[in-house]
Design a protein around this motif. Structure first.
Motif, short mmCIF file in Angstrom:
data_model
loop_
_atom_site.label_atom_id
_atom_site.label_comp_id
_atom_site.label_asym_id
_atom_site.label_seq_id
_atom_site.Cartn_x
_atom_site.Cartn_y
_atom_site.Cartn_z
N ALA A 7 -4.16 -8.78 13.70
CA ALA A 7 -5.24 -7.80 13.54
C ALA A 7 -5.16 -7.09 12.20
CB ALA A 7 -5.20 -6.79 14.68
N ALA A 8 -3.94 -6.74 11.77
CA ALA A 8 -3.78 -6.09 10.47
C ALA A 8 -4.19 -7.02 9.34
CB ALA A 8 -2.33 -5.63 10.29
N MET A 9 -3.85 -8.32 9.48
CA MET A 9 -4.25 -9.29 8.46
C MET A 9 -5.76 -9.45 8.41
SD MET A 9 -1.21 -12.13 8.78
CE MET A 9 -2.27 -13.42 8.16
N LEU A 10 -6.41 -9.47 9.57
CA LEU A 10 -7.88 -9.56 9.59
C LEU A 10 -8.50 -8.37 8.87
CD1 LEU A 10 -8.69 -10.78 13.21
CD2 LEU A 10 -9.17 -11.98 11.09
N SER A 11 -8.01 -7.17 9.17
CA SER A 11 -8.58 -5.97 8.54
C SER A 11 -8.24 -5.91 7.05
CB SER A 11 -8.06 -4.71 9.23
OG SER A 11 -8.70 -4.54 10.47
N GLY A 12 -7.11 -6.46 6.67
CA GLY A 12 -6.71 -6.41 5.27
C GLY A 12 -7.35 -7.47 4.41
N ILE A 13 -7.56 -8.66 4.98
CA ILE A 13 -8.05 -9.78 4.17
C ILE A 13 -9.55 -10.02 4.35
CG2 ILE A 13 -7.84 -12.27 3.81
CD1 ILE A 13 -4.88 -11.97 4.63
N ILE A 14 -10.01 -10.02 5.57
CA ILE A 14 -11.42 -10.34 5.83
C ILE A 14 -12.33 -9.16 5.53
CG2 ILE A 14 -13.09 -11.12 7.57
CD1 ILE A 14 -10.99 -13.24 6.86
N CYS A 15 -12.17 -8.09 6.31
CA CYS A 15 -13.05 -6.93 6.16
C CYS A 15 -12.43 -5.77 6.93
CB CYS A 15 -14.43 -7.26 6.73
SG CYS A 15 -15.56 -5.88 6.81
N PRO A 16 -12.45 -4.56 6.37
CA PRO A 16 -11.97 -3.42 7.15
C PRO A 16 -12.75 -3.30 8.46
CG PRO A 16 -12.30 -2.78 4.88
CD PRO A 16 -12.87 -4.16 5.03
N GLY A 17 -12.05 -3.26 9.57
CA GLY A 17 -12.69 -3.16 10.88
C GLY A 17 -12.70 -4.46 11.66
N SER A 18 -12.48 -5.58 10.99
CA SER A 18 -12.52 -6.86 11.69
C SER A 18 -11.35 -7.01 12.66
CB SER A 18 -12.57 -8.03 10.71
OG SER A 18 -11.43 -8.01 9.87
N GLY A 19 -10.21 -6.44 12.33
CA GLY A 19 -9.07 -6.48 13.25
C GLY A 19 -9.34 -5.70 14.52
N GLN A 20 -9.99 -4.55 14.38
CA GLN A 20 -10.34 -3.76 15.56
C GLN A 20 -11.33 -4.50 16.44
OE1 GLN A 20 -9.97 -2.59 12.51
NE2 GLN A 20 -8.75 -0.75 12.61
N LEU A 21 -12.31 -5.15 15.82
CA LEU A 21 -13.27 -5.94 16.60
C LEU A 21 -12.57 -7.05 17.36
CD1 LEU A 21 -16.33 -6.26 14.18
CD2 LEU A 21 -16.14 -4.83 16.20
N TRP A 22 -11.62 -7.74 16.73
CA TRP A 22 -10.88 -8.81 17.36
C TRP A 22 -10.06 -8.30 18.54
CZ3 TRP A 22 -5.55 -10.12 17.47
CH2 TRP A 22 -5.28 -11.39 17.97
N LEU A 23 -9.57 -7.06 18.43
CA LEU A 23 -8.78 -6.46 19.51
C LEU A 23 -9.64 -5.87 20.61
CD1 LEU A 23 -6.06 -4.67 17.36
CD2 LEU A 23 -5.70 -6.61 18.90
N GLY A 24 -10.95 -5.85 20.41
CA GLY A 24 -11.85 -5.30 21.43
C GLY A 24 -12.19 -3.84 21.23
N LYS A 25 -11.75 -3.24 20.16
CA LYS A 25 -12.06 -1.84 19.84
C LYS A 25 -13.32 -1.80 19.00
CE LYS A 25 -8.20 -0.25 21.64
NZ LYS A 25 -8.18 0.66 22.76
N LYS A 26 -14.45 -2.04 19.64
CA LYS A 26 -15.71 -2.22 18.93
C LYS A 26 -16.17 -0.97 18.18
CE LYS A 26 -17.32 -5.92 21.93
NZ LYS A 26 -16.77 -6.98 21.13
#
Length: 125
Positions: A7-26
């Motif tokens: 999740a941290a890698m998603l938010s750091g590399i893809i887009c801020p917030g994408s890790g939260q979306l992946w974890l279900g924290k919409k």
């Protein structure tokens, strides 16, 4: 791979917030994404307006139509430290990005702990 790291890698590399979306924290995910998009839109608007000023000066003949003159004008505008709103907005964007990474890691670590507890109770039975 642990959810926290992914999740941290998603938010750091893809887009801020994408890790939260992946974890279900919409709500948190879309909040971080919204702040990022607004910051980028305002920064791009400021950059485009600065570029238009330079283009108008070139057309008016105030800046020479050669690469050296244009480069000097662009460098002068880029090094202008008088624009505190652009600087502050850049810091808001970077802080949002950093908080998104930390938040995604933290939420992921919580979910990792819950999964570990579930597997421990299943193996103990």
């Amino acid at each position: 791979m642990k959810k926290s790291i992914y999740a941290a890698m998603l938010s750091g590399i893809i887009c801020p917030g994408s890790g939260q979306l992946w974890l279900g924290k919409k709500l948190q995910g879309w909040g971080f994404i919204s702040i990022s998009v607004v910051c980028i839109m305002v920064l791009m608007d400021q950059m485009i307006s600065r570029a238009q000023v330079i283009a108008e000066q070139i057309l008016a003949g105030n800046i020479g139509n050669d690469l050296a003159s244009i480069y000097a004008a662009v460098s002068e505008v880029a090094l202008d430290t008088g624009s505190s709103s652009m600087s502050a907005l850049t810091w808001v964007f970077l802080a949002n990005w950093g908080l998104s990474i930390i938040s995604a890691f933290w939420f992921g670590a919580q979910q990792d702990k819950q999964l570990q507890l579930q597997t421990d109770t299943k193996t103990a039975e």
